[in-house]
Design an enzyme around this catalytic site. Sequence first.
Site, PDB file in Angstrom:
ATOM      1  N   SER A 239       1.005  -1.075   0.147  1.00  0.00           N
ATOM      2  CA  SER A 239      -0.052   0.064   0.073  1.00  0.00           C
ATOM      3  C   SER A 239       1.039   1.345  -0.031  1.00  0.00           C
ATOM      4  O   SER A 239       2.042   1.037   0.614  1.00  0.00           O
ATOM      5  CB  SER A 239      -0.766  -0.097   1.204  1.00  0.00           C
ATOM      6  N   ASP A 240       0.216   2.289  -0.318  1.00  0.00           N
ATOM      7  CA  ASP A 240       0.969   3.623  -0.270  1.00  0.00           C
ATOM      8  C   ASP A 240       0.787   3.932   1.320  1.00  0.00           C
ATOM      9  O   ASP A 240       0.191   3.464   2.015  1.00  0.00           O
ATOM     10  CB  ASP A 240       0.408   4.771  -1.276  1.00  0.00           C
ATOM     11  N   TRP A 241       1.772   4.794   1.955  1.00  0.00           N
ATOM     12  CA  TRP A 241       1.695   4.906   3.053  1.00  0.00           C
ATOM     13  C   TRP A 241       0.819   5.492   3.599  1.00  0.00           C
ATOM     14  O   TRP A 241       0.504   6.636   3.393  1.00  0.00           O
ATOM     15  CB  TRP A 241       3.080   5.626   3.543  1.00  0.00           C
ATOM     16  N   GLY A 242      -0.222   4.711   4.571  1.00  0.00           N
ATOM     17  CA  GLY A 242      -1.420   4.998   5.104  1.00  0.00           C
ATOM     18  C   GLY A 242      -2.460   5.186   3.970  1.00  0.00           C
ATOM     19  O   GLY A 242      -3.490   5.533   4.284  1.00  0.00           O
ATOM     20  N   ALA A 243      -2.327   4.356   2.925  1.00  0.00           N
ATOM     21  CA  ALA A 243      -3.478   4.170   1.918  1.00  0.00           C
ATOM     22  C   ALA A 243      -4.375   3.209   2.505  1.00  0.00           C
ATOM     23  O   ALA A 243      -5.541   3.316   1.509  1.00  0.00           O
ATOM     24  CB  ALA A 243      -2.819   3.931   0.647  1.00  0.00           C
TER      25      ALA A 243
END
Length: 677
Positions: A239-243
């Site tokens: 995942s993108d960071w915090g996505a």
Amino acid sequence: MENKLSNLTLDQKITLLTGMDSWNIHDIPVLDKFHMADGPCGLRLETDEYNEADTCMALENGNEDGVSSSKKRKVVPAVCFANPSVLANSWNKEIVKKSASAMADECIDAGVDMLLAPGINIKRDPRCGRNFEYMSEDPYLAGSLAKEYIDGLQEKGIGTSLKHYCANNSENARNVINAVIDKRTLMEIYTRNFYYAIKANPTTVMCAYNKVNGFWCSENKEINDILYNKLGFKGAIVSDWGAVHHKIPSVKSGLALQMPYREGMFEEVKTALSNGELTEEDIDLCAGRTVDLIERVQQMKPLRKVTTDKQARFEIAEEGALEGIVLLKNNGVLPIKAGSKVGFAGRFSPQTYCGGGSARVETPNMPKQLYETLSEEDKDFTYVSANIVCEPTWHGNWHFPWTSQEEILPKFEGVDYAVVQVGTSNEVESEGFDRTSIKLTREEESHIRFIGDNFKGKTIVIIHSGSAVDVSSWIDSVDAVVYAGFGGERVSNALAKILLGKVSPSGKLAETFPKKLEDISCFDTMNKYMTEDYYTDRIYVGYRHYDKKKINPMFEFGYGLSYAKFEYSDLAIADNGDSIAVTYKIKNVSDVTAKEISQIYMYSPAKVTDRPVKELIGYSKDLIKAGEEVTVTVNVDKDTMKYYDVDLGDFALEKGTYTIAVGASSRDIRVKNKIKI
Ligand code: GLC
């Protein structure tokens, strides 16, 4: 791949579904450690112990916040290469691969297993803050160059993260926006770039923050099915960071690794397992992809042989800038004659070597000023400086100290050329927000006109930016315009060689420069709450849009001038079954040796459905000596000629007569021929 998943307990598998911290996968005893770092412009490695000086300074100032923030964002110095948007303007597969290979050496030196790169989102809107990290408005150019980038890293044993999947085409509302995209557009444009890049078998694909067709990319069955079943991806989605907005749906959708660590995920998965929301198969699929990732990168480690020292990396950074610099206008004033006197009427701010956000590389070697690098290249070079430095201010505009403007003209008596360096900066083009305009600041525009209209010598403007700039209000006042982009830490060295004619400019635009923002395909497709972006421009993005709507851009896709002059002839096309061989001649009819980017476009029959006027299906960059003629052959996979048939649910090759055209740009077509498929 038979892997160690069976050696893991269920709890260990669940643990693997979420990162250990910001940059590491959980340390499971039977598995190898796995460390990741950004980014597409070079290594941005964050550690807690680096930059002690920052922390000490914050402590001395009694700045507690400063201490904690400096502890959070320590970036180890590294080489900043030409940003991917500049590498894309090079159209040079070799330099893209070489740059990535040098970044791999930086990763090996630093003990990083995977670089979170390349970024290849389609440059749909020139306002997008991260366009400096991306490559093109055209999926084939973006994907084919990204393939080289991935090969460059993985052939040296470093993992990659092809990002951001998908349709992350703006920054302002990336955490809320829903990209509403019809299936054909999704397949032909916004995942097609990934299709071409995935031919390099990237270790991971990074999901984007936004939604596509109502579902977060981190839990989107539609796009994940496309990724694994249509694009041929075999790796793990990170995942993108915090996505990750909802853990359980993200696991159900097949997303292997949530980054970074987030409290409570383990318990959430355990609960879902006990109440039947998740099955052990779901967990095995995701954890298994992460185990495969760790084991694959482990098996790549023997490839980790550093072949470049720092000096070699500087030279590669310079080569990337050199190949990606685009000459936009030249009233015969460039190259600068040796021994000339140059007046700097607006100097480059060192900030403008790289865009802002997670891709920003903190280099210890800030770019030199142009007067320094010109002096290094030409001992007879002399200059005066008006001491006007274009510094990006906090809100991203550039401020010229007006008082010194009056002194310029008297000071520039006897000066042959005035050079004005302008552009944006990492405060204007960055992750996390978009530009509101693609113009330069009012000060910059009026300053350029002041110089261009009043200075008696020749005026040269150099633009540093991450994406298209609207030059319409001042371009007629100046004699030459050079687009250097965010050219990395060696951009001034490269510019000096170009300005003095040591090397002819050979870059060509990988994105359209419109005459005005209102001309773009998606000027107002986003709703006012920035929650929905209707991709009503469909497949007509970039040059596809300008062609279809018969809009003349300022500078078209594929445009770039040279100090040399090329003539094209003898276009022949051979049908070789799965591919066509496109052969043509290019003659350098000047006395300047230079590289030329030739572009192959198809005009499809467009009988079965509406199709773009023309589409890029191949390209070549060739060094052609003065007076020499070369024969170029490009084998075009018929895959690149297909359109997506929604009823069929797959790509199809339209039967009929195609016009194949070879051009120096998308609007400077030199030779054409036909082929019946
Ligand atoms: C950022 C970016 C992504 C980057 C990651 C780690 O938010 O969107 O490109 O790799 O988080 O910094």
